[in-house]
Enzyme design. Sequence first.
Site, PDB file in Angstrom:
ATOM      1  N   ASN A  40       0.837  -1.219   0.000  1.00 25.87           N
ATOM      2  CA  ASN A  40       0.000   0.000   0.000  1.00 25.87           C
ATOM      3  C   ASN A  40       0.867   1.263   0.000  1.00 25.87           C
ATOM      4  OD1 ASN A  40       0.861  -0.521   2.656  1.00 25.87           O
ATOM      5  ND2 ASN A  40      -0.926   0.468   3.556  1.00 25.87           N
TER       6      ASN A  40
ATOM      7  N   ASP B  72      -3.652  -5.878   1.578  1.00 30.52           N
ATOM      8  CA  ASP B  72      -3.520  -5.118   2.812  1.00 30.52           C
ATOM      9  C   ASP B  72      -4.891  -4.958   3.463  1.00 30.52           C
ATOM     10  OD1 ASP B  72      -1.402  -3.758   4.434  1.00 30.52           O
ATOM     11  OD2 ASP B  72      -2.762  -2.084   4.218  1.00 30.52           O
TER      12      ASP B  72
ATOM     13  N   ASP C 115       3.492  -5.842  12.004  1.00 32.05           N
ATOM     14  CA  ASP C 115       2.608  -4.838  11.391  1.00 32.05           C
ATOM     15  C   ASP C 115       3.141  -3.435  11.679  1.00 32.05           C
ATOM     16  OD1 ASP C 115       0.565  -3.654   9.973  1.00 32.05           O
ATOM     17  OD2 ASP C 115      -0.979  -3.996  11.494  1.00 32.05           O
TER      18      ASP C 115
ATOM     19  N   PRO D  36      -4.185   5.038  11.432  1.00 34.00           N
ATOM     20  CA  PRO D  36      -4.027   3.845  12.277  1.00 34.00           C
ATOM     21  C   PRO D  36      -2.658   3.211  12.133  1.00 34.00           C
ATOM     22  CG  PRO D  36      -5.271   3.290  10.311  1.00 34.00           C
ATOM     23  CD  PRO D  36      -4.989   4.769  10.227  1.00 34.00           C
ATOM     24  N   GLY D  37      -2.059   2.831  13.261  1.00 33.89           N
ATOM     25  CA  GLY D  37      -0.804   2.081  13.201  1.00 33.89           C
ATOM     26  C   GLY D  37       0.221   2.528  14.211  1.00 33.89           C
TER      27      GLY D  37
END
Length: 435
Positions: free
Chosen positions: A99, A161, A316, A330-331
């Site tokens: 991505n 993804d 991740d 997010p992440g």
Amino acid sequence: MGRVVLRDFRVVDIERDFFGSIIIENGVIQEIITDATNDSGADVVVDGRGFGSSAVLMPGFVDLHAHFREPGFPEKENLESASLAAAAGGFTTVVCMANTNPVIDTIEKAKALKTRSDALGLVDLYPVLSLTKNMEGQELSGIKDLPAGSNFQLPLLLSEDGKDVSNDELFLAAMGEAKRLGIPVSCHCEFGGSEAETAKTAGRPRVEWSRIEENNATRRAIELGKKAGCHIHIAHVSTKEAIEIIREAKKNIAGDTGFSLTCEATPHHIGATETDAQRMGDENFGRVNPPLRTEEDRQAIIAAIGDGTIDAIATDHAPHSEIDKAAGAPGFSGLETAFAVCRSHLPGTEVPSTNLQRLSALMSCNPAQIIGLNDRGRIAEGLRADFVIVNIDETKKIDPASFKSRGKCSPFAGKALQGTIRMTLNAGRIVFEGV
């Protein structure tokens, strides 16, 4: 680097735990010695006694799931910073998601990124190819043009993804290409169908509809994978229900269909919960996909690691700028904390030694085998000389400001975790030295 001697170490991998020395020649393990070592002729000698009594030599870690943000998002991360972060975390092989901008949807794009990574020489990088062109879910990506049995080691994994593929026929067609190529499909399981959409429309909180998404998408991926007869790999499993779905599916795999099933868990789902997300701000700095779950879910993940339902630990690693996190991206950044989180939160990883061996299986051998890299993940003569030296007893407070990664958001910031990375060797070359 020529001849390298790693002498007088406690050596642990999936199969063994012993004291000895390793002789490396031109990036390959030449000899394993359990008695006195002759250093003569060595270009480099790394003496285990200099790292203290708690030092352990393990196979380099293999990460099945990281976002390097290259190309297209230098404000979040670039190839150099991500590779440095991986080396600092003890990772020698990394699979990076597609991505990016542009999306990695052709073999040419994947080869270009791998070529640049090989030139850096910090990690062995394997870019994922997306399932559909530009991740738009309309037509298959360049996977349809790949010849089966290509001698070029790309791709080793396919994934859309977090977008998933909403059209069953197209998703099934992509799985068919994966079967033809003999490589797994990593399913992020975030397409929950009408039930999840109804919950969203009704204004239910993210923790509720995301659970519906993950559980329904896990069932769907497994059902379609059975039809295609391919290898399905479930990414970042986080709910107790999804774990049970996977557990039951593994019990009922017919041996002649070609279908196989593996899954991974992340360190942040092993070591953090929704309480941490709320503390950080669950719609900004504490936001991750899938969300941090309940303590019950966390314990279910730990139990699934213990009984073998979960095959691998994958970071991740998803770095963002502070501006992006404040806006709700997010992440978390996870490469540099993965070992310490697992060491600190998985019970019994210190005694007996078989549990440290289990951690080596989860972080090295199993992920390598999932993507067909049988030349690493273990310590044996003739294998690639990828190693990490860890101090299993040393405790260190997590300070994201010191991260090599450009992303500084971590649910473990300020927490004292046990287990530090002292050195990483990629194909026999020292690529990281800690203090």
